[in-house]
Design a protein around this motif. Sequence first.
Motif, short mmCIF file in Angstrom:
data_model
loop_
_atom_site.label_atom_id
_atom_site.label_comp_id
_atom_site.label_asym_id
_atom_site.label_seq_id
_atom_site.Cartn_x
_atom_site.Cartn_y
_atom_site.Cartn_z
N LYS A 28 -38.48 17.49 78.38
CA LYS A 28 -39.02 16.67 79.46
C LYS A 28 -38.87 15.17 79.20
N GLN A 29 -37.96 14.81 78.29
CA GLN A 29 -37.78 13.40 77.97
C GLN A 29 -36.46 12.84 78.50
N GLY A 30 -35.68 13.68 79.14
CA GLY A 30 -34.41 13.21 79.68
C GLY A 30 -34.63 12.30 80.88
N THR A 31 -33.73 11.36 81.05
CA THR A 31 -33.85 10.41 82.17
C THR A 31 -33.09 10.89 83.41
N GLN A 32 -31.90 11.44 83.22
CA GLN A 32 -31.07 11.84 84.35
C GLN A 32 -31.72 12.98 85.15
N GLY A 33 -32.20 13.99 84.43
CA GLY A 33 -32.82 15.12 85.11
C GLY A 33 -34.23 14.82 85.59
N GLN A 34 -35.02 14.15 84.76
CA GLN A 34 -36.41 13.88 85.10
C GLN A 34 -36.54 12.89 86.25
N LEU A 35 -35.68 11.90 86.28
CA LEU A 35 -35.77 10.85 87.31
C LEU A 35 -34.89 11.13 88.52
N ARG A 36 -34.32 12.33 88.58
CA ARG A 36 -33.56 12.79 89.75
C ARG A 36 -32.26 12.03 89.99
N PHE A 37 -31.71 11.42 88.92
CA PHE A 37 -30.39 10.82 89.08
C PHE A 37 -29.34 11.91 89.28
N LEU A 38 -29.59 13.07 88.65
CA LEU A 38 -28.67 14.20 88.78
C LEU A 38 -29.22 15.15 89.84
N PRO A 39 -28.53 15.30 90.98
CA PRO A 39 -29.03 16.17 92.05
C PRO A 39 -29.04 17.64 91.62
N VAL A 40 -29.93 18.42 92.23
CA VAL A 40 -30.09 19.87 91.99
C VAL A 40 -29.93 20.20 90.51
N ALA A 41 -30.64 19.46 89.68
CA ALA A 41 -30.53 19.66 88.23
C ALA A 41 -31.01 21.04 87.81
N HIS A 42 -31.94 21.62 88.55
CA HIS A 42 -32.48 22.93 88.19
C HIS A 42 -31.57 24.07 88.62
N ASN A 43 -30.52 23.76 89.39
CA ASN A 43 -29.66 24.79 89.94
C ASN A 43 -28.24 24.67 89.39
N ASP A 44 -27.39 23.96 90.08
CA ASP A 44 -25.98 23.88 89.67
C ASP A 44 -25.79 23.20 88.32
N PHE A 45 -26.67 22.25 87.97
CA PHE A 45 -26.45 21.44 86.77
C PHE A 45 -27.52 21.68 85.70
N VAL B 290 -28.73 19.41 82.07
CA VAL B 290 -30.08 19.08 81.64
C VAL B 290 -30.32 19.58 80.22
N LEU B 291 -29.85 20.79 79.93
CA LEU B 291 -29.98 21.33 78.58
C LEU B 291 -29.29 20.42 77.57
N ALA B 292 -28.09 19.94 77.91
CA ALA B 292 -27.35 19.07 77.00
C ALA B 292 -28.07 17.75 76.78
N GLU B 293 -28.71 17.22 77.84
CA GLU B 293 -29.41 15.95 77.71
C GLU B 293 -30.67 16.08 76.87
N GLU B 294 -31.45 17.12 77.12
CA GLU B 294 -32.75 17.23 76.45
C GLU B 294 -32.66 17.87 75.06
N GLN B 295 -31.74 18.82 74.88
CA GLN B 295 -31.65 19.53 73.60
C GLN B 295 -30.40 19.17 72.81
N GLY B 296 -29.54 18.35 73.39
CA GLY B 296 -28.39 17.85 72.67
C GLY B 296 -27.35 18.91 72.33
N PHE B 297 -26.46 18.54 71.41
CA PHE B 297 -25.37 19.43 71.01
C PHE B 297 -25.91 20.69 70.37
N ALA B 298 -27.03 20.58 69.68
CA ALA B 298 -27.62 21.76 69.04
C ALA B 298 -28.05 22.78 70.09
N GLY B 299 -28.71 22.33 71.15
CA GLY B 299 -29.12 23.24 72.21
C GLY B 299 -27.93 23.84 72.94
N VAL B 300 -26.88 23.03 73.13
CA VAL B 300 -25.66 23.54 73.77
C VAL B 300 -25.04 24.65 72.94
N LEU B 301 -25.01 24.48 71.62
CA LEU B 301 -24.45 25.51 70.75
C LEU B 301 -25.24 26.81 70.84
#
Length: 364
Positions: A244-261, A265-276
């Motif tokens: 919940k510390q990401g700016t793009q997803g939290q502040l709605r810069f990225l549309p439909v972040a909970h759906n298509d993207f 959001v995972l990459a922004e908040e959890q970084g490369f480790a979360g992506v892996l």
Amino acid sequence: MFERRLYYHIDWALVAAILALCGLGVVMIYSTTADPTRVSSHLWITQLYAIALGLLALLFTLTLDYRTFTDKSHFIYIGLLAVLLYVLFFGTAQMGARRWIPLRMFNLQPSEFAKVGVALVLAKFYGENRGEPQWFDLAVGGVLTLIPLALIAKEPDLGTAVTLIPVFLAIAYLAGMRLRILGIIFLAIVLAAPVAWMFALKPYQKARISTFIDPSQDAKGAGYQQIQARITVGSGGLSGKGFKQGTQGQLRFLPVAHNDFIFSVLAEEQGFAGVLVALGLYLFVILRALESARLAKDRLGSYLVLGVLASFTFQVIYNITMSAGLAPVKGLTLPLMSYGGSSMIATLAGFGLVLNVRMRRFTN
């Protein structure tokens, strides 16, 4: 019917990986939407309901012998076409598309179930034919695929429609389609691309392709999502910005972040480790399902598993590359993680069939 001894042959490792991806998706949906001041603050709860219904669908497709479903696949296929036709005339229209049937709890999107329906009917068709498929067999399989594809594209939902193509190609290839024929099909698609650009694609679809090549040409319009997706993924770094510390997803810069993207959001908040972690889970699911196809006791089971898996794998790869800004933006959700009740139920129902085939490899 379900025999108790079959319980010991369920692929629990695959079930655990699927549930882990579902849980990760709920966490990310909660992160981007759980705000009392927003109308969408309850979406993560709705997703939990969808997972529960999806697990019921999984149990249903797991309990009955998969041959029962393939034997009735022509009825399932006809019913699917009827529902898709109903949607075109009487479905609920949102954002310029008519894709949904309103139900009491949620809006049902029948196109999501087309992937399973087409996999069933093609598995039966090619499973009953012996030897290498001839041109006529390929034409019949192509028509069985193109009819629901055209109906879905008419809604319009070109993204979901395209996911039916890997189902046909995977099953036809496993049935014996030569690579030469696959090359001819690919060449025909390439040659037809200019015609499709001129006469088939709508202006907004053309804009998505052109802005993918150069998003800056319409940075505040068609290229906006592409640019924001790249920023979101790149800003996560190695360890991410935190839950919940990401700016793009939290502040709605990225549309439909909970759906298509959701992956962005995972990459922004959890970084490369979360992506892996997420990529590792998806890879495990895909490889485990491939093993189920290899262990199937008959061709019918192998075709069915590969058909379900082909659509799933294509959608995973496309959504992830799209989220990283490496593919044109298209309304394709990330299976098991993105918000969407119909997608979740259809995906889990499909994996019920995958588990079914592996579980029954020891039966007569």
